[in-house]
Design a protein around this motif. Structure first.
Motif, PDB file in Angstrom:
ATOM      1  N   PHE A  30     -13.938  12.859  -0.781  1.00  0.00           N
ATOM      2  CA  PHE A  30     -13.566  11.454  -0.937  1.00  0.00           C
ATOM      3  C   PHE A  30     -12.990  11.240  -2.331  1.00  0.00           C
ATOM      4  CE2 PHE A  30     -13.919   6.969  -1.736  1.00  0.00           C
ATOM      5  CZ  PHE A  30     -13.731   6.372  -0.513  1.00  0.00           C
ATOM      6  N   GLY A  31     -11.686  10.955  -2.392  1.00  0.00           N
ATOM      7  CA  GLY A  31     -11.032  10.697  -3.663  1.00  0.00           C
ATOM      8  C   GLY A  31     -10.887   9.205  -3.901  1.00  0.00           C
ATOM      9  N   TYR A  32     -11.257   8.771  -5.090  1.00  0.00           N
ATOM     10  CA  TYR A  32     -11.043   7.375  -5.490  1.00  0.00           C
ATOM     11  C   TYR A  32      -9.628   7.282  -6.046  1.00  0.00           C
ATOM     12  CZ  TYR A  32     -15.997   6.274  -4.912  1.00  0.00           C
ATOM     13  OH  TYR A  32     -17.251   6.053  -4.388  1.00  0.00           O
ATOM     14  N   LEU A  33      -8.766   6.583  -5.328  1.00  0.00           N
ATOM     15  CA  LEU A  33      -7.346   6.526  -5.665  1.00  0.00           C
ATOM     16  C   LEU A  33      -7.027   5.219  -6.374  1.00  0.00           C
ATOM     17  CD1 LEU A  33      -5.974   7.720  -2.202  1.00  0.00           C
ATOM     18  CD2 LEU A  33      -6.771   9.111  -4.105  1.00  0.00           C
ATOM     19  N   THR A  34      -6.276   5.317  -7.448  1.00  0.00           N
ATOM     20  CA  THR A  34      -5.896   4.134  -8.217  1.00  0.00           C
ATOM     21  C   THR A  34      -4.389   4.118  -8.406  1.00  0.00           C
ATOM     22  OG1 THR A  34      -6.314   2.905 -10.267  1.00  0.00           O
ATOM     23  CG2 THR A  34      -6.251   5.301 -10.428  1.00  0.00           C
ATOM     24  N   HIS A  76       0.825  -1.213   0.000  1.00  0.00           N
ATOM     25  CA  HIS A  76       0.000   0.000   0.000  1.00  0.00           C
ATOM     26  C   HIS A  76       0.858   1.262   0.000  1.00  0.00           C
ATOM     27  CE1 HIS A  76      -3.192   2.755   1.737  1.00  0.00           C
ATOM     28  NE2 HIS A  76      -3.828   2.194   0.726  1.00  0.00           N
ATOM     29  N   THR A  77       1.977   1.221   0.724  1.00  0.00           N
ATOM     30  CA  THR A  77       2.865   2.383   0.810  1.00  0.00           C
ATOM     31  C   THR A  77       3.901   2.411  -0.313  1.00  0.00           C
ATOM     32  OG1 THR A  77       4.356   1.177   2.315  1.00  0.00           O
ATOM     33  CG2 THR A  77       2.651   2.549   3.321  1.00  0.00           C
ATOM     34  N   GLY A  78       4.061   1.313  -1.012  1.00  0.00           N
ATOM     35  CA  GLY A  78       5.130   1.210  -2.005  1.00  0.00           C
ATOM     36  C   GLY A  78       4.768   1.667  -3.394  1.00  0.00           C
ATOM     37  N   VAL A  79       3.529   2.128  -3.584  1.00  0.00           N
ATOM     38  CA  VAL A  79       3.105   2.601  -4.902  1.00  0.00           C
ATOM     39  C   VAL A  79       2.650   4.054  -4.817  1.00  0.00           C
ATOM     40  CG1 VAL A  79       2.433   0.322  -5.751  1.00  0.00           C
ATOM     41  CG2 VAL A  79       0.745   1.736  -4.561  1.00  0.00           C
ATOM     42  N   LEU A  80       2.656   4.703  -5.939  1.00  0.00           N
ATOM     43  CA  LEU A  80       2.140   6.066  -6.037  1.00  0.00           C
ATOM     44  C   LEU A  80       0.697   5.979  -6.518  1.00  0.00           C
ATOM     45  CD1 LEU A  80       3.186   8.962  -5.652  1.00  0.00           C
ATOM     46  CD2 LEU A  80       3.679   9.008  -8.099  1.00  0.00           C
ATOM     47  N   TRP A  81      -0.196   6.586  -5.778  1.00  0.00           N
ATOM     48  CA  TRP A  81      -1.628   6.548  -6.094  1.00  0.00           C
ATOM     49  C   TRP A  81      -2.022   7.821  -6.842  1.00  0.00           C
ATOM     50  CZ3 TRP A  81      -4.650   2.324  -4.716  1.00  0.00           C
ATOM     51  CH2 TRP A  81      -4.047   1.404  -3.853  1.00  0.00           C
ATOM     52  N   THR A  82      -2.998   7.707  -7.719  1.00  0.00           N
ATOM     53  CA  THR A  82      -3.541   8.839  -8.472  1.00  0.00           C
ATOM     54  C   THR A  82      -5.001   9.037  -8.097  1.00  0.00           C
ATOM     55  OG1 THR A  82      -2.074   8.431 -10.356  1.00  0.00           O
ATOM     56  CG2 THR A  82      -4.031   9.763 -10.779  1.00  0.00           C
ATOM     57  N   VAL A  83      -5.404  10.283  -7.877  1.00  0.00           N
ATOM     58  CA  VAL A  83      -6.816  10.583  -7.628  1.00  0.00           C
ATOM     59  C   VAL A  83      -7.530  10.511  -8.975  1.00  0.00           C
ATOM     60  CG1 VAL A  83      -8.481  12.185  -6.628  1.00  0.00           C
ATOM     61  CG2 VAL A  83      -6.119  12.149  -5.769  1.00  0.00           C
ATOM     62  N   ALA A  84      -8.284   9.437  -9.181  1.00  0.00           N
ATOM     63  CA  ALA A  84      -8.968   9.248 -10.462  1.00  0.00           C
ATOM     64  C   ALA A  84     -10.187  10.155 -10.566  1.00  0.00           C
ATOM     65  CB  ALA A  84      -9.379   7.784 -10.636  1.00  0.00           C
ATOM     66  N   PHE A  85     -10.955  10.218  -9.497  1.00  0.00           N
ATOM     67  CA  PHE A  85     -12.154  11.071  -9.471  1.00  0.00           C
ATOM     68  C   PHE A  85     -12.605  11.192  -8.029  1.00  0.00           C
ATOM     69  CE2 PHE A  85     -13.398   6.713 -10.323  1.00  0.00           C
ATOM     70  CZ  PHE A  85     -14.455   6.472  -9.469  1.00  0.00           C
TER      71      PHE A  85
END
Length: 201
Positions: free
Chosen positions: A122-126, A106-115
């Protein structure tokens, strides 16, 4: 891509998947067509509102090329997380790994706020990681503000206490929505998020 009218001031782009949404949203945000006033992404669509002519906007959208590196733009927000969520062990079982490995993943990736959706802030992070976490079979009637969860391909932070069916893996003291702050929402489509391990309480 399908382009559909939405009232007399907006067009709705229907796309095949979330990757297309990310690519087209990144391209629109970087160089919006003239007189565009708002761009709102969702899981499979983008709503584009304009002050101008819909026919001209439609032409611009058909000529638009999606951004190739749609996950690498936007401001970076770091969110410290105490990984003591009630569902952490269950998520580990679903993934066939240990709780520590879930945290590292969970901490090892970079997440993007998709919408954004569900509730203000509340951001849906992918991410590029292969998450596919089922929602709980029985949603909770109360999920506390700051709870960090997983559902499907997404991660998210609950901005306020609310019902919810996501698998909870931790909590943060970061407020993702504050009406007294400008802007009120911390996470915006196109932004990037990195979760930081703050321990297990």
């Amino acid at each position: 891509m399908r382009i559909l009218p939405s009232g007399d001031r907006a067009l709705l782009l229907e796309l095949d998947d979330l990757d297309q949404v990310l690519g087209y949203y990144a391209a629109l945000a970087a160089d919006p067509p003239p007189e565009v006033v708002d761009i709102v992404p969702a899981a499979r669509t983008i709503l584009v509102t304009t002050r101008g002519d819909l026919a001209g906007l439609s032409r611009s959208l058909r000529e638009l090329a999606p951004a190739r590196d749609s996950r690498a733009t936007g401001d970076l927000v770091e969110i410290p997380v105490v990984y003591d969520g009630e569902d952490l062990g269950n998520v580990a079982s679903l993934l066939g790994c240990t709780s520590s490995e879930v945290i590292a993943r969970h901490t090892g990736v970079l997440w993007t706020v998709a919408f954004s959706g569900f509730a203000p802030g509340f951001g849906y992070l992918t991410s590029d990681a292969d998450w596919n976490i089922p929602r709980r079979t029985s949603p909770r009637t109360k999920v506390p503000a700051g709870a960090v969860g997983l559902a499907g391909e997404f991660s998210g932070v609950y901005p306020r206490e609310s019902p919810g069916g996501w698998q909870l893996i931790g909590r943060t003291s970061v407020r993702t929505f504050d009406a007294a702050r400008e802007p009120a929402a911390l996470l915006h489509p196109g932004g990037r998020v990195r979760f930081v391990d703050a321990g297990r309480g």
